[in-house]
Design a protein around this motif. Sequence first.
Motif, mmCIF file in Angstrom:
data_model
loop_
_atom_site.group_PDB
_atom_site.id
_atom_site.type_symbol
_atom_site.label_atom_id
_atom_site.label_comp_id
_atom_site.label_asym_id
_atom_site.label_seq_id
_atom_site.Cartn_x
_atom_site.Cartn_y
_atom_site.Cartn_z
ATOM 1 N N LEU A 171 18.130 7.479 2.314
ATOM 2 C CA LEU A 171 19.603 7.564 2.327
ATOM 3 C C LEU A 171 20.099 6.158 2.642
ATOM 4 C CD1 LEU A 171 20.971 10.788 4.071
ATOM 5 C CD2 LEU A 171 20.818 10.274 1.635
ATOM 6 N N ASN A 172 20.445 5.429 1.607
ATOM 7 C CA ASN A 172 20.795 4.017 1.776
ATOM 8 C C ASN A 172 22.060 3.831 2.602
ATOM 9 O OD1 ASN A 172 19.721 3.942 -1.545
ATOM 10 N ND2 ASN A 172 18.644 2.897 0.104
ATOM 11 N N ARG A 173 22.223 2.596 3.053
ATOM 12 C CA ARG A 173 23.451 2.265 3.776
ATOM 13 C C ARG A 173 24.611 2.257 2.783
ATOM 14 N NH1 ARG A 173 24.300 -0.363 8.391
ATOM 15 N NH2 ARG A 173 22.128 -1.000 8.553
ATOM 16 N N ARG A 174 25.483 3.198 2.916
ATOM 17 C CA ARG A 174 26.608 3.311 1.975
ATOM 18 C C ARG A 174 27.874 3.653 2.741
ATOM 19 N NH1 ARG A 174 24.508 3.764 -3.229
ATOM 20 N NH2 ARG A 174 22.300 4.263 -3.229
ATOM 21 N N THR A 175 28.963 3.017 2.335
ATOM 22 C CA THR A 175 30.254 3.274 2.970
ATOM 23 C C THR A 175 30.620 4.752 2.852
ATOM 24 O OG1 THR A 175 30.847 1.119 2.124
ATOM 25 C CG2 THR A 175 32.615 2.396 3.108
ATOM 26 N N ASN A 191 38.149 10.545 -0.965
ATOM 27 C CA ASN A 191 39.111 10.057 -1.943
ATOM 28 C C ASN A 191 38.626 8.727 -2.539
ATOM 29 O OD1 ASN A 191 41.279 9.120 -3.356
ATOM 30 N ND2 ASN A 191 42.795 9.501 -1.725
ATOM 31 N N PRO A 192 38.378 8.689 -3.871
ATOM 32 C CA PRO A 192 37.882 7.452 -4.493
ATOM 33 C C PRO A 192 38.843 6.275 -4.307
ATOM 34 C CG PRO A 192 37.829 9.293 -6.042
ATOM 35 C CD PRO A 192 38.548 9.781 -4.835
ATOM 36 N N ALA A 193 40.098 6.574 -4.030
ATOM 37 C CA ALA A 193 41.056 5.483 -3.796
ATOM 38 C C ALA A 193 40.781 4.807 -2.450
ATOM 39 C CB ALA A 193 42.480 6.038 -3.824
ATOM 40 N N ASP A 194 40.157 5.556 -1.528
ATOM 41 C CA ASP A 194 39.895 5.007 -0.189
ATOM 42 C C ASP A 194 38.460 4.512 -0.035
ATOM 43 O OD1 ASP A 194 42.406 5.815 0.547
ATOM 44 O OD2 ASP A 194 41.729 7.768 1.296
ATOM 45 N N VAL A 195 37.526 5.145 -0.738
ATOM 46 C CA VAL A 195 36.100 4.874 -0.510
ATOM 47 C C VAL A 195 35.422 4.537 -1.827
ATOM 48 C CG1 VAL A 195 33.965 5.830 0.433
ATOM 49 C CG2 VAL A 195 36.151 6.626 1.330
ATOM 50 N N SER A 196 34.667 3.442 -1.819
ATOM 51 C CA SER A 196 33.974 3.073 -3.054
ATOM 52 C C SER A 196 32.559 3.652 -3.079
ATOM 53 C CB SER A 196 33.908 1.543 -3.167
ATOM 54 O OG SER A 196 33.193 1.058 -2.061
ATOM 55 N N GLY A 197 32.026 3.755 -4.266
ATOM 56 C CA GLY A 197 30.617 4.146 -4.430
ATOM 57 C C GLY A 197 30.315 5.609 -4.129
ATOM 58 N N ILE A 198 31.307 6.490 -4.289
ATOM 59 C CA ILE A 198 31.067 7.911 -3.971
ATOM 60 C C ILE A 198 30.021 8.512 -4.927
ATOM 61 C CG2 ILE A 198 32.139 10.213 -3.805
ATOM 62 C CD1 ILE A 198 34.777 8.788 -3.075
ATOM 63 N N GLU A 199 30.132 8.155 -6.207
ATOM 64 C CA GLU A 199 29.202 8.727 -7.190
ATOM 65 C C GLU A 199 27.752 8.384 -6.859
ATOM 66 O OE1 GLU A 199 29.457 10.949 -9.522
ATOM 67 O OE2 GLU A 199 31.559 11.142 -8.908
#
Length: 225
Positions: A171-175, A191-199
């Motif tokens: 489980l990589n370091r991801r925001t 919310n993709p507008a608030d958080v990047s890299g959800i996919e």
Amino acid sequence: MPVISFASSKGGAGKTTSAIVLASELAEGTDVVLIDADPARRLTRWSKLAPPPKRVHVVTSGGERAVQDEIAAARRRASFVLIDLEGAASRLNSFAICESDLVIVPTGDEQQDADEAIETLAQIAMEGRARRRDIAAAVLFTRTNAAVKSKLEKHINGELRAAVRTFGTELNRRTAFSSLHNAGGGLRQLNPADVSGIEKAITNAEAFTAEVVDMLEETRHAAIA
Ligand SMILES: Nc1ncnc2c1ncn2[C@@H]1O[C@H](COP(=O)(O)OP(=O)(O)OP(=O)(O)O)[C@@H](O)[C@H]1O
Ligand SMILES: [Mg+2]
């Protein structure tokens, strides 16, 4: 009705985050009870930030005297029971570990993390000996770099992988993972507008979940054989 505990003698290893991620993924298809057995109550706090994914049911443990009954009740209610433990040795942890079909030990890939993971596995093995059964346990690398590892990280990671049972998926370091503690809910509710890299985080979470399901299946077959 498998029971999966998250344990590590080291605080901040990624137990609560990994438990939320796994619960949310499993809950895409079935009911999951998440037991918050850490007196710090971080999971309970998460569950109050926003509604958890629909089929995730959070239970705040009443402590060592209550946890066995809570696990039994959760097993009747859901297809998976996940237990988030405190980062220390305690009677409550022992009870939960003894009730588990699989114990997941999150760790980073620094030397101290690796040493703590081995120590946690040794404690789990001791619980198993006391109960005269093997308790399946595996190390999960968390908060690791998704892009490249340093030479030292690679070395420590490789040594640990050679020595103990580990998940192939990290489980990589991801925001997106750390954001769960701010936003509440699961990855799919971010919310993709608030958080990047959800996919990417969802793909990562799916791979981890598939491995957990496979490992439970293997463990079940090994127990029957
Ligand atoms: N895969 C990840 N990517 C990014 N951040 C992460 C990841 N896993 C954990 N974190 C962050 O690291 C911190 C510690 O994680 P977490 O609370 O899950 O650890 P823990 O083992 O439950 O800690 P404790 O022993 O204190 O309960 C949190 O701030 C969390 O957001
Ligand atoms: Mg925690």
